[in-house]
Write a protein that holds these residues in place. Sequence first.
Motif, PDB file in Angstrom:
ATOM      1  N   GLY A  54      34.978  44.372  44.265  1.00  0.00           N
ATOM      2  CA  GLY A  54      33.754  43.833  43.491  1.00  0.00           C
ATOM      3  C   GLY A  54      34.093  43.427  42.297  1.00  0.00           C
ATOM      4  N   LEU A  55      35.071  42.533  41.992  1.00  0.00           N
ATOM      5  CA  LEU A  55      35.545  42.012  40.778  1.00  0.00           C
ATOM      6  C   LEU A  55      34.576  40.986  40.257  1.00  0.00           C
ATOM      7  CD1 LEU A  55      39.253  40.860  41.618  1.00  0.00           C
ATOM      8  CD2 LEU A  55      38.536  42.805  40.683  1.00  0.00           C
ATOM      9  N   GLY A  56      33.959  41.142  39.218  1.00  0.00           N
ATOM     10  CA  GLY A  56      33.057  40.303  38.327  1.00  0.00           C
ATOM     11  C   GLY A  56      31.545  40.951  38.701  1.00  0.00           C
ATOM     12  N   PHE A  57      31.431  41.847  39.817  1.00  0.00           N
ATOM     13  CA  PHE A  57      30.287  42.518  39.892  1.00  0.00           C
ATOM     14  C   PHE A  57      29.961  43.752  38.983  1.00  0.00           C
ATOM     15  CE2 PHE A  57      30.341  39.905  43.431  1.00  0.00           C
ATOM     16  CZ  PHE A  57      29.381  39.604  43.905  1.00  0.00           C
ATOM     17  N   SER A  58      28.968  43.556  37.893  1.00  0.00           N
ATOM     18  CA  SER A  58      28.768  44.763  36.958  1.00  0.00           C
ATOM     19  C   SER A  58      30.085  45.064  36.369  1.00  0.00           C
ATOM     20  CB  SER A  58      28.301  45.835  37.611  1.00  0.00           C
ATOM     21  OG  SER A  58      26.970  45.426  38.245  1.00  0.00           O
ATOM     22  N   LYS A  59      31.026  44.160  36.075  1.00  0.00           N
ATOM     23  CA  LYS A  59      32.259  44.241  35.337  1.00  0.00           C
ATOM     24  C   LYS A  59      32.694  43.136  34.358  1.00  0.00           C
ATOM     25  CE  LYS A  59      33.731  46.605  39.616  1.00  0.00           C
ATOM     26  NZ  LYS A  59      32.650  46.293  40.417  1.00  0.00           N
ATOM     27  N   LEU A  85      45.469  47.907  42.071  1.00  0.00           N
ATOM     28  CA  LEU A  85      45.165  47.942  43.462  1.00  0.00           C
ATOM     29  C   LEU A  85      45.765  48.984  44.254  1.00  0.00           C
ATOM     30  CD1 LEU A  85      44.862  44.266  44.221  1.00  0.00           C
ATOM     31  CD2 LEU A  85      42.949  45.503  44.186  1.00  0.00           C
ATOM     32  N   ASP A  86      46.820  49.511  43.886  1.00  0.00           N
ATOM     33  CA  ASP A  86      47.308  50.411  44.666  1.00  0.00           C
ATOM     34  C   ASP A  86      46.516  51.858  44.750  1.00  0.00           C
ATOM     35  OD1 ASP A  86      48.182  50.488  41.683  1.00  0.00           O
ATOM     36  OD2 ASP A  86      49.134  52.294  42.412  1.00  0.00           O
ATOM     37  N   ARG A  87      45.677  51.921  43.714  1.00  0.00           N
ATOM     38  CA  ARG A  87      44.915  53.258  43.806  1.00  0.00           C
ATOM     39  C   ARG A  87      43.947  53.059  45.018  1.00  0.00           C
ATOM     40  NH1 ARG A  87      43.770  55.510  38.850  1.00  0.00           N
ATOM     41  NH2 ARG A  87      42.135  56.750  40.104  1.00  0.00           N
ATOM     42  N   LEU A  88      43.472  51.847  45.418  1.00  0.00           N
ATOM     43  CA  LEU A  88      42.551  51.606  46.307  1.00  0.00           C
ATOM     44  C   LEU A  88      43.210  52.172  47.630  1.00  0.00           C
ATOM     45  CD1 LEU A  88      40.832  48.226  45.768  1.00  0.00           C
ATOM     46  CD2 LEU A  88      40.176  50.388  45.351  1.00  0.00           C
ATOM     47  N   ALA A  89      44.248  52.177  47.987  1.00  0.00           N
ATOM     48  CA  ALA A  89      45.136  52.915  49.152  1.00  0.00           C
ATOM     49  C   ALA A  89      44.674  54.239  49.375  1.00  0.00           C
ATOM     50  CB  ALA A  89      46.689  52.797  48.787  1.00  0.00           C
ATOM     51  N   ASP A  90      44.382  54.865  48.237  1.00  0.00           N
ATOM     52  CA  ASP A  90      43.725  56.175  48.571  1.00  0.00           C
ATOM     53  C   ASP A  90      42.486  56.336  49.638  1.00  0.00           C
ATOM     54  OD1 ASP A  90      45.596  57.196  46.740  1.00  0.00           O
ATOM     55  OD2 ASP A  90      44.073  57.417  45.137  1.00  0.00           O
ATOM     56  N   LEU A  91      41.994  55.012  49.703  1.00  0.00           N
ATOM     57  CA  LEU A  91      40.787  55.113  50.525  1.00  0.00           C
ATOM     58  C   LEU A  91      41.004  54.684  52.125  1.00  0.00           C
ATOM     59  CD1 LEU A  91      38.110  53.113  48.019  1.00  0.00           C
ATOM     60  CD2 LEU A  91      38.133  55.653  48.631  1.00  0.00           C
ATOM     61  N   ASP A  92      42.493  54.313  52.134  1.00  0.00           N
ATOM     62  CA  ASP A  92      42.965  54.149  53.433  1.00  0.00           C
ATOM     63  C   ASP A  92      42.173  53.184  54.299  1.00  0.00           C
ATOM     64  OD1 ASP A  92      45.016  54.632  55.435  1.00  0.00           O
ATOM     65  OD2 ASP A  92      43.680  56.270  56.525  1.00  0.00           O
ATOM     66  N   ARG A  93      41.713  52.240  53.487  1.00  0.00           N
ATOM     67  CA  ARG A  93      41.060  51.148  54.453  1.00  0.00           C
ATOM     68  C   ARG A  93      41.704  49.804  53.799  1.00  0.00           C
ATOM     69  NH1 ARG A  93      40.782  52.088  58.162  1.00  0.00           N
ATOM     70  NH2 ARG A  93      39.823  50.292  58.690  1.00  0.00           N
ATOM     71  N   PRO A  94      41.844  48.633  54.671  1.00  0.00           N
ATOM     72  CA  PRO A  94      41.981  47.348  54.370  1.00  0.00           C
ATOM     73  C   PRO A  94      41.313  46.807  52.991  1.00  0.00           C
ATOM     74  CG  PRO A  94      41.931  47.358  56.821  1.00  0.00           C
ATOM     75  CD  PRO A  94      41.318  48.510  56.124  1.00  0.00           C
ATOM     76  N   VAL A  95      42.029  46.129  52.158  1.00  0.00           N
ATOM     77  CA  VAL A  95      41.106  45.772  51.042  1.00  0.00           C
ATOM     78  C   VAL A  95      41.076  44.010  50.811  1.00  0.00           C
ATOM     79  CG1 VAL A  95      41.627  45.495  48.315  1.00  0.00           C
ATOM     80  CG2 VAL A  95      42.306  47.449  50.036  1.00  0.00           C
ATOM     81  N   LEU A  96      39.840  43.576  50.708  1.00  0.00           N
ATOM     82  CA  LEU A  96      39.587  42.231  50.479  1.00  0.00           C
ATOM     83  C   LEU A  96      39.544  42.121  48.777  1.00  0.00           C
ATOM     84  CD1 LEU A  96      38.603  39.229  51.220  1.00  0.00           C
ATOM     85  CD2 LEU A  96      36.290  40.319  51.310  1.00  0.00           C
ATOM     86  N   VAL A  97      40.171  41.110  48.384  1.00  0.00           N
ATOM     87  CA  VAL A  97      40.206  40.790  46.859  1.00  0.00           C
ATOM     88  C   VAL A  97      39.542  39.286  46.781  1.00  0.00           C
ATOM     89  CG1 VAL A  97      41.610  40.449  44.706  1.00  0.00           C
ATOM     90  CG2 VAL A  97      42.427  42.167  46.452  1.00  0.00           C
ATOM     91  N   ALA A  98      38.227  39.108  46.004  1.00  0.00           N
ATOM     92  CA  ALA A  98      37.642  38.137  46.014  1.00  0.00           C
ATOM     93  C   ALA A  98      37.773  37.716  44.298  1.00  0.00           C
ATOM     94  CB  ALA A  98      36.165  38.355  46.508  1.00  0.00           C
ATOM     95  N   ALA A  99      38.681  37.143  43.970  1.00  0.00           N
ATOM     96  CA  ALA A  99      38.763  36.627  42.646  1.00  0.00           C
ATOM     97  C   ALA A  99      38.608  35.092  42.232  1.00  0.00           C
ATOM     98  CB  ALA A  99      40.076  37.079  42.138  1.00  0.00           C
ATOM     99  N   SER A 100      38.247  34.338  43.380  1.00  0.00           N
ATOM    100  CA  SER A 100      38.245  32.865  43.143  1.00  0.00           C
ATOM    101  C   SER A 100      37.397  32.333  42.116  1.00  0.00           C
ATOM    102  CB  SER A 100      37.888  32.088  44.623  1.00  0.00           C
ATOM    103  OG  SER A 100      37.948  31.053  44.353  1.00  0.00           O
ATOM    104  N   ARG A 101      38.076  31.749  41.525  1.00  0.00           N
ATOM    105  CA  ARG A 101      37.209  30.712  40.264  1.00  0.00           C
ATOM    106  C   ARG A 101      36.579  31.705  39.179  1.00  0.00           C
ATOM    107  NH1 ARG A 101      35.155  25.557  43.771  1.00  0.00           N
ATOM    108  NH2 ARG A 101      37.635  24.723  44.191  1.00  0.00           N
ATOM    109  N   LYS A 102      36.576  33.180  39.324  1.00  0.00           N
ATOM    110  CA  LYS A 102      35.463  33.987  38.779  1.00  0.00           C
ATOM    111  C   LYS A 102      35.804  34.019  37.219  1.00  0.00           C
ATOM    112  CE  LYS A 102      34.102  36.891  42.375  1.00  0.00           C
ATOM    113  NZ  LYS A 102      34.039  38.092  43.048  1.00  0.00           N
ATOM    114  N   ARG A 103      34.555  34.423  36.408  1.00  0.00           N
ATOM    115  CA  ARG A 103      34.622  34.691  34.987  1.00  0.00           C
ATOM    116  C   ARG A 103      35.719  35.087  34.305  1.00  0.00           C
ATOM    117  NH1 ARG A 103      30.077  37.075  35.066  1.00  0.00           N
ATOM    118  NH2 ARG A 103      30.940  39.042  34.913  1.00  0.00           N
ATOM    119  N   PHE A 104      36.507  36.175  34.911  1.00  0.00           N
ATOM    120  CA  PHE A 104      37.580  36.616  34.279  1.00  0.00           C
ATOM    121  C   PHE A 104      38.613  35.857  34.142  1.00  0.00           C
ATOM    122  CE2 PHE A 104      38.727  37.916  38.610  1.00  0.00           C
ATOM    123  CZ  PHE A 104      40.195  37.931  38.482  1.00  0.00           C
ATOM    124  N   LEU A 105      38.976  34.955  35.166  1.00  0.00           N
ATOM    125  CA  LEU A 105      39.967  33.989  35.040  1.00  0.00           C
ATOM    126  C   LEU A 105      39.647  32.920  33.925  1.00  0.00           C
ATOM    127  CD1 LEU A 105      40.692  33.435  38.793  1.00  0.00           C
ATOM    128  CD2 LEU A 105      42.009  34.970  37.137  1.00  0.00           C
TER     129      LEU A 105
END
Length: 295
Positions: A188-193, A205-225
């Motif tokens: 949830g990049l950019g959502f309440s962050k 992102l490696d910490r998300l591996a603890d959840l053992d599920r595939p990860v989608l990263v949605a950073a496109s054109r976002k405010r932090f960039l």
Amino acid sequence: MRGHGRVAGLPEWDRCAVMGVVNVTPDSFSDGGRFFDATTAVKHGLDLVAQGADLVDVGGESTRPGAARVDEAEELRRVVPVVRGLASEGVAVSVDTMRASVAERALAEGALLVNDVSGGLADPAMIPVVAEAAAPFVVMHWRGFLEGPNVRGVYADVVSEVVTELRARIDAVVDGGVRADRIVIDPGLGFSKDAEHDLTLLAHLDRLADLDRPVLVAASRKRFLGRVLASPDGAPPPARERDAATAAVSAIAAHQGAWAVRVHEVRPTADAVRVARAVAGARTATGAGTTEGAL
């Protein structure tokens, strides 16, 4: 992160997949109004596939901070013809919606994946619909609609808190009948962050591996960039001038094992994930322990 992951009900790729964005809205933050008409939106989706998109994510409601919600009938009017048109051409379609009724219609028209930025929290009927359809489901980290205090979240440890809250949401979705092997997670990049939170999550992102599920990263054109690329006077570049930075994030995410990246401009990211895959393949071929020529 462990591999790119396999999502039951979707094609399998040997690299990070590329999800192209089709916003059928007048008010999205980076391309609102450009693809508002169904014929234009379908053509754009097909163009994204030609440029290297593996999936196309169709949305009819902006989730930018302060955006007004559209009513159900209008969202259906925007989304359904585009999903139908792309699916009829053999495109793997994802529907970006927080409404169960829209998800249900889109799945009936050929969508393969439901991408709900609320993770099923905005509409109590969403999880039963997804479970009944046995559809793959993206569960994003979400702390409510982006208005008032929810625009900027407060975290003591953003990585730990996002992982903990996503774990709780995964459990709730599974308890609601969605199979675990059909769940994808999104930090949830950019959502309440703010920008620092987003960058910290990307760095871990490696910490998300603890959840053992595939990860989608949605950073496109976002405010932090925009913040990273800001001029000396602090002015960020317009959203559509952040595509090279988006491709850089895509390469980083792919290198860390993300299942997919969601982007507006496909070709640079399609190139980036293929380079990341080639480098990973070369590392495997020569042995991970090789240090000769290390930087």
